[in-house]
Design an enzyme around this catalytic site. Structure first.
Site, PDB file in Angstrom:
ATOM      1  N   LYS A 228      59.627  21.024  24.374  1.00 31.06           N
ATOM      2  CA  LYS A 228      59.285  19.667  23.920  1.00 31.06           C
ATOM      3  C   LYS A 228      57.772  19.541  23.836  1.00 31.06           C
ATOM      4  O   LYS A 228      57.052  20.241  24.541  1.00 31.06           O
ATOM      5  CB  LYS A 228      59.824  18.631  24.909  1.00 31.06           C
ATOM      6  CG  LYS A 228      61.290  18.880  25.244  1.00 31.06           C
ATOM      7  CD  LYS A 228      61.871  17.968  26.275  1.00 31.06           C
ATOM      8  CE  LYS A 228      63.225  18.492  26.728  1.00 31.06           C
ATOM      9  NZ  LYS A 228      63.182  19.496  27.793  1.00 31.06           N
TER      10      LYS A 228
ATOM     11  N   ASP B 230      55.149  19.532  29.544  1.00 37.18           N
ATOM     12  CA  ASP B 230      54.723  18.820  30.750  1.00 37.18           C
ATOM     13  C   ASP B 230      55.518  19.164  32.012  1.00 37.18           C
ATOM     14  O   ASP B 230      55.173  18.691  33.084  1.00 37.18           O
ATOM     15  CB  ASP B 230      54.688  17.312  30.515  1.00 37.18           C
ATOM     16  CG  ASP B 230      55.924  16.795  29.827  1.00 37.18           C
ATOM     17  OD1 ASP B 230      56.133  17.163  28.658  1.00 37.18           O
ATOM     18  OD2 ASP B 230      56.682  16.066  30.449  1.00 37.18           O
ATOM     19  N   TYR B 231      56.554  19.987  31.942  1.00 34.67           N
ATOM     20  CA  TYR B 231      57.263  20.356  33.177  1.00 34.67           C
ATOM     21  C   TYR B 231      56.327  21.090  34.142  1.00 34.67           C
ATOM     22  O   TYR B 231      56.432  20.941  35.357  1.00 34.67           O
ATOM     23  CB  TYR B 231      58.483  21.240  32.894  1.00 34.67           C
ATOM     24  CG  TYR B 231      59.638  20.501  32.250  1.00 34.67           C
ATOM     25  CD1 TYR B 231      59.615  19.111  32.114  1.00 34.67           C
ATOM     26  CD2 TYR B 231      60.760  21.181  31.790  1.00 34.67           C
ATOM     27  CE1 TYR B 231      60.668  18.443  31.519  1.00 34.67           C
ATOM     28  CE2 TYR B 231      61.814  20.516  31.202  1.00 34.67           C
ATOM     29  CZ  TYR B 231      61.768  19.149  31.062  1.00 34.67           C
ATOM     30  OH  TYR B 231      62.814  18.501  30.481  1.00 34.67           O
ATOM     31  N   GLY B 232      55.446  21.881  33.586  1.00 30.28           N
ATOM     32  CA  GLY B 232      54.486  22.609  34.424  1.00 30.28           C
ATOM     33  C   GLY B 232      53.572  21.663  35.180  1.00 30.28           C
ATOM     34  O   GLY B 232      53.033  22.013  36.234  1.00 30.28           O
TER      35      GLY B 232
END
Ligand SMILES: *[C@@H]1O[C@H](CO)[C@@H](O)[C@H](O)[C@H]1NC(C)=O
Ligand SMILES: *[C@@H]1O[C@H](CO)[C@@H](O)[C@H](O)[C@H]1NC(C)=O
Length: 296
Positions: free
Chosen positions: A90, A58-60
């Site tokens: 993750k 989910d960092y993207g």
């Protein structure tokens, strides 16, 4: 001479890595790729000798520059082979997914999430994968997600598995059903804010505690920290990092979002293995945290 240098290099690496699972040596300091730090810093991190990277599916979605595919490209561009670097990622459990979707997770869907990370990272395996946070569904759901990671490990998709943002009750529940003990628990942790209860629990169960947000909670302007830094000819940031290492905490930290400054930050972050804080200094730093949490 060559052998001597190789030996020194090997010893340095031993000091700068920690065995988090049988035969899995993690760099004590990894570069984080979210939230104030992004993949544009990767060339600088590698130039400074950094080989550990911390990412998440989910960092993207959270920050521009946080895409795992960009991380993979930057690592390859810097001439690194897959085995030269240690990649942590993750899957969106508890974080990066709606509560409803987290509740739908199965062992199979969890393995699919792991594969999606591998595809984004353009690799056949990662070194460490974490459940990003406890699922709102509670311990039964976390047990299913964990089984999924155990399955991914059995399939050779990941070398080691762990959790993130878990506290003692969630860890206790997980351990009651887990076959594989989590290698790592990654949590917000800094000089100003440290959850000593969870740290102690993890360390007594041989779960490596990993800190994020270490710079967010570094008291850069505190006179005591400044004087400790001066005594060692180091910066406040280096004192904060060294404090974690001496508590046997590994770290994911950033290099900012300005690629022209990344090399400088990376050098500073990684130059923390040649000095030692005294027990008195450690006590003082630990005390700053407690004082801070009483205020909060
Ligand atoms: C803790 O884990 C490490 C890495 O797997 C292992 O080398 C070590 O023997 C373990 N220690 C204990 C006390 O189980
Ligand atoms: C993926 O990695 C392979 C080498 O393993 C490389 O040839 C290819 O260009 C990479 N693809 C992307 C999109 O980075």
């Amino acid at each position: 001479m060559f052998i001597f240098h190789s030996l020194l290099a090997a010893l340095a690496l031993l000091n700068e890595t920690k065995e988090i699972a049988p035969g899995v040596y993690m760099h004590r300091i990894s570069m984080g790729t979210c939230c104030g730090s992004d993949t544009t810093g990767v060339p600088g991190w590698i130039a400074a000798g950094g080989r550990g990277f911390d990412s998440a599916y989910d960092y993207g979605k959270q920050v521009s520059g946080g895409l795992q595919s960009d991380l993979a490209i930057a690592i390859a561009k810097a001439g690194m082979r897959r085995e030269d670097v240690f990649i942590t990622t993750k899957i969106p459990a508890g974080l990066g997914v709606s509560p409803e979707d987290c509740l739908k997770a199965t062992v199979e869907s969890t393995v699919e999430e792991v594969k999606r990370d591998l595809t984004e990272l353009n690799t056949t395996y990662v070194d460490l994968i974490l459940l990003h946070a406890p699922c709102p569904g509670g311990s039964e759901k976390n047990a299913i997600l964990w089984k999924g990671l155990e399955e991914a490990k059995a399939q050779g998709l990941v070398r080691s598995i762990g959790v993130s943002n878990y506290k003692v009750p969630e860890l206790t529940a997980l351990l009651s059903t887990a076959t594989v003990v989590p290698a790592v628990n990654q949590c917000g942790c800094s000089v100003q804010k440290h959850d000593d209860e969870t740290i102690a629990f993890c360390q007594s169960h041989n779960i490596t505690y990993e800190a994020y947000d270490i710079m967010k909670g570094c008291p850069f302007d505190d006179a005591t920290v400044k004087s400790i830094a001066a005594a060692h000819s180091k910066t406040a940031a280096q004192i904060c990092l060294r404090w974690a290492l001496q508590r046997d905490i590994v770290v994911a930290t950033g290099t900012g979002t300005d690629p022209t400054k990344a090399v400088e930050y990376a050098k500073e972050d990684l130059d923390v293995y040649d000095f030692e804080l005294t027990p008195a200094e450690m006590d003082t730093l630990n005390g700053l945290g407690e004082a801070q949490s009483e205020l909060a």
